[in-house]
Design a protein around this motif. Structure first.
Motif, PDB file in Angstrom:
ATOM      1  N   ALA A  58       0.738  -1.007  -0.136  1.00 16.33           N
ATOM      2  CA  ALA A  58       0.155   0.453   0.175  1.00 16.33           C
ATOM      3  C   ALA A  58       0.714   1.183   0.153  1.00 16.33           C
ATOM      4  O   ALA A  58       2.188   1.724   0.739  1.00 16.33           O
ATOM      5  N   HIS A  59       1.101   2.358  -0.703  1.00 14.68           N
ATOM      6  CA  HIS A  59       1.475   3.273  -1.179  1.00 14.68           C
ATOM      7  C   HIS A  59       0.406   5.163  -0.477  1.00 14.68           C
ATOM      8  O   HIS A  59      -0.405   4.623  -0.576  1.00 14.68           O
ATOM      9  N   ILE A  60       0.554   5.004   0.122  1.00 14.51           N
ATOM     10  CA  ILE A  60      -0.566   7.273   0.236  1.00 14.51           C
ATOM     11  C   ILE A  60       0.338   8.131  -0.012  1.00 14.51           C
ATOM     12  O   ILE A  60       1.551   8.530   0.687  1.00 14.51           O
ATOM     13  N   LYS A  61       0.064   8.253  -1.045  1.00 21.75           N
ATOM     14  CA  LYS A  61       0.456  10.169  -2.029  1.00 21.75           C
ATOM     15  C   LYS A  61       0.113  10.867  -0.831  1.00 21.75           C
ATOM     16  O   LYS A  61      -1.864  11.464  -0.931  1.00 21.75           O
ATOM     17  N   TYR A  62       0.335  11.930  -0.475  1.00 21.81           N
ATOM     18  CA  TYR A  62       0.095  13.319   0.399  1.00 21.81           C
ATOM     19  C   TYR A  62       0.213  14.501  -0.690  1.00 21.81           C
ATOM     20  O   TYR A  62       1.466  14.324  -0.719  1.00 21.81           O
ATOM     21  N   THR A  63      -0.573  15.376  -0.916  1.00 21.27           N
ATOM     22  CA  THR A  63      -0.397  16.643  -1.585  1.00 21.27           C
ATOM     23  C   THR A  63      -0.518  17.710  -0.349  1.00 21.27           C
ATOM     24  O   THR A  63      -1.900  17.766   0.254  1.00 21.27           O
ATOM     25  N   HIS A  64       0.218  18.940  -0.670  1.00 21.60           N
ATOM     26  CA  HIS A  64       0.055  19.954  -0.269  1.00 21.60           C
ATOM     27  C   HIS A  64      -0.316  20.657  -1.002  1.00 21.60           C
ATOM     28  O   HIS A  64      -0.141  21.426  -2.002  1.00 21.60           O
ATOM     29  N   LYS A  65      -1.731  21.099  -0.449  1.00 20.88           N
ATOM     30  CA  LYS A  65      -2.437  22.334  -1.002  1.00 20.88           C
ATOM     31  C   LYS A  65      -2.390  23.592  -1.527  1.00 20.88           C
ATOM     32  O   LYS A  65      -2.934  24.905  -2.030  1.00 20.88           O
ATOM     33  N   GLY A  66      -2.317  23.374   0.049  1.00 16.73           N
ATOM     34  CA  GLY A  66      -1.797  25.358   0.517  1.00 16.73           C
ATOM     35  C   GLY A  66      -2.446  25.464   2.004  1.00 16.73           C
ATOM     36  O   GLY A  66      -3.344  24.541   2.199  1.00 16.73           O
ATOM     37  N   GLY A  67      -1.767  26.036   2.793  1.00 14.38           N
ATOM     38  CA  GLY A  67      -2.264  26.992   3.911  1.00 14.38           C
ATOM     39  C   GLY A  67      -2.035  26.057   5.205  1.00 14.38           C
ATOM     40  O   GLY A  67      -1.019  25.156   4.862  1.00 14.38           O
ATOM     41  N   PRO A  68      -1.210  26.564   6.193  1.00 18.85           N
ATOM     42  CA  PRO A  68      -0.416  25.811   7.109  1.00 18.85           C
ATOM     43  C   PRO A  68      -0.573  24.772   7.721  1.00 18.85           C
ATOM     44  O   PRO A  68      -2.299  24.448   7.971  1.00 18.85           O
ATOM     45  N   TYR A  69       0.332  24.160   7.892  1.00 18.33           N
ATOM     46  CA  TYR A  69      -0.120  22.744   8.517  1.00 18.33           C
ATOM     47  C   TYR A  69       0.954  22.189   9.268  1.00 18.33           C
ATOM     48  O   TYR A  69       2.174  23.000   9.139  1.00 18.33           O
ATOM     49  N   ASP A  70       1.539  21.049   8.933  1.00 21.28           N
ATOM     50  CA  ASP A  70       3.137  20.076   9.784  1.00 21.28           C
ATOM     51  C   ASP A  70       4.092  20.430   7.884  1.00 21.28           C
ATOM     52  O   ASP A  70       4.990  19.760   8.081  1.00 21.28           O
ATOM     53  N   VAL A  71       3.216  21.184   6.960  1.00 24.59           N
ATOM     54  CA  VAL A  71       4.165  20.570   5.630  1.00 24.59           C
ATOM     55  C   VAL A  71       4.098  22.300   5.205  1.00 24.59           C
ATOM     56  O   VAL A  71       4.537  22.415   3.656  1.00 24.59           O
ATOM     57  N   GLU A  72       4.497  23.056   6.344  1.00 22.87           N
ATOM     58  CA  GLU A  72       4.699  24.397   5.839  1.00 22.87           C
ATOM     59  C   GLU A  72       5.685  25.014   4.920  1.00 22.87           C
ATOM     60  O   GLU A  72       5.694  25.518   4.038  1.00 22.87           O
ATOM     61  N   SER A  73       6.610  23.488   4.932  1.00 28.56           N
ATOM     62  CA  SER A  73       8.210  23.817   4.041  1.00 28.56           C
ATOM     63  C   SER A  73       7.443  23.438   3.098  1.00 28.56           C
ATOM     64  O   SER A  73       8.531  23.069   1.449  1.00 28.56           O
ATOM     65  N   TRP A  74       7.387  22.720   2.627  1.00 28.84           N
ATOM     66  CA  TRP A  74       6.381  22.037   1.327  1.00 28.84           C
ATOM     67  C   TRP A  74       6.084  23.563  -0.123  1.00 28.84           C
ATOM     68  O   TRP A  74       5.388  24.162   0.972  1.00 28.84           O
ATOM     69  N   LYS A  75       5.835  23.307  -1.091  1.00 26.64           N
ATOM     70  CA  LYS A  75       5.291  23.796  -1.553  1.00 26.64           C
ATOM     71  C   LYS A  75       4.312  24.179  -1.844  1.00 26.64           C
ATOM     72  O   LYS A  75       3.648  22.488  -1.689  1.00 26.64           O
ATOM     73  N   GLN A  76       3.732  24.619  -2.260  1.00 27.28           N
ATOM     74  CA  GLN A  76       2.255  24.212  -2.607  1.00 27.28           C
ATOM     75  C   GLN A  76       1.909  23.475  -4.028  1.00 27.28           C
ATOM     76  O   GLN A  76       3.111  23.743  -4.784  1.00 27.28           O
ATOM     77  N   GLY A  77       1.344  22.049  -3.787  1.00 26.81           N
ATOM     78  CA  GLY A  77       1.351  21.138  -4.677  1.00 26.81           C
ATOM     79  C   GLY A  77       2.290  20.034  -4.630  1.00 26.81           C
ATOM     80  O   GLY A  77       2.624  19.114  -5.257  1.00 26.81           O
ATOM     81  N   GLU A  78       2.715  20.429  -3.874  1.00 28.40           N
ATOM     82  CA  GLU A  78       4.322  19.327  -3.601  1.00 28.40           C
ATOM     83  C   GLU A  78       3.535  17.886  -2.929  1.00 28.40           C
ATOM     84  O   GLU A  78       2.659  17.706  -1.889  1.00 28.40           O
ATOM     85  N   SER A  79       4.264  17.018  -3.262  1.00 30.67           N
ATOM     86  CA  SER A  79       3.626  15.696  -2.560  1.00 30.67           C
ATOM     87  C   SER A  79       4.800  15.108  -2.362  1.00 30.67           C
ATOM     88  O   SER A  79       5.858  14.689  -2.897  1.00 30.67           O
ATOM     89  N   HIS A  80       3.955  13.918  -1.473  1.00 33.84           N
ATOM     90  CA  HIS A  80       5.604  12.950  -0.961  1.00 33.84           C
ATOM     91  C   HIS A  80       4.314  11.972  -0.605  1.00 33.84           C
ATOM     92  O   HIS A  80       3.256  11.609  -0.147  1.00 33.84           O
ATOM     93  N   VAL A  81       5.329  10.369  -1.062  1.00 31.24           N
ATOM     94  CA  VAL A  81       4.943   9.446  -0.205  1.00 31.24           C
ATOM     95  C   VAL A  81       5.040   8.911   0.762  1.00 31.24           C
ATOM     96  O   VAL A  81       6.043   9.035   1.104  1.00 31.24           O
TER      97      VAL A  81
END
Length: 94
Positions: free
Chosen positions: A37-60
């Motif tokens: 099983a692979h789960i991919k998380y995508t940051h679409k905007g707004g603050p959360y634990d992924v503030e250092s991610w660029k908008q639209g950035e995804s990681h498995v």
């Protein structure tokens, strides 16, 4: 799931021979296959634990392999975030 984010998943189903190699006793894998099983998380905007991610950035961020019955028609992966929010991902076997 946090506001401003999304998650998607997929499952890869292997063979009985692969399952036999993945367990200590190959007999335990008789009639079973590997499912990853692979789960991919995508940051679409707004603050959360992924503030250092660029908008639209995804990681498995979740990739686990299980030994399941070869005839299974679907599977579920249960997990929770650090804050304890539970999630269930259902994967049809293709």
């Amino acid at each position: 799931m946090a506001q401003g984010s999304s998650a998607s998943g997929k499952a890869e189903v292997g063979t009985e021979a692969e399952a036999a190699k993945a367990v200590a006793d190959a007999a335990d894998a008789k009639g079973k296959v590997l499912a990853t099983a692979h789960i991919k998380y995508t940051h679409k905007g707004g603050p959360y634990d992924v503030e250092s991610w660029k908008q639209g950035e995804s990681h498995v961020f979740f990739c686990e392999t299980y030994v399941i019955p070869a005839g299974a028609t679907s599977g579920e992966v249960h997990w929770s975030e650090e804050d304890g929010e539970p999630h269930v991902w259902k994967f049809p076997q293709k």
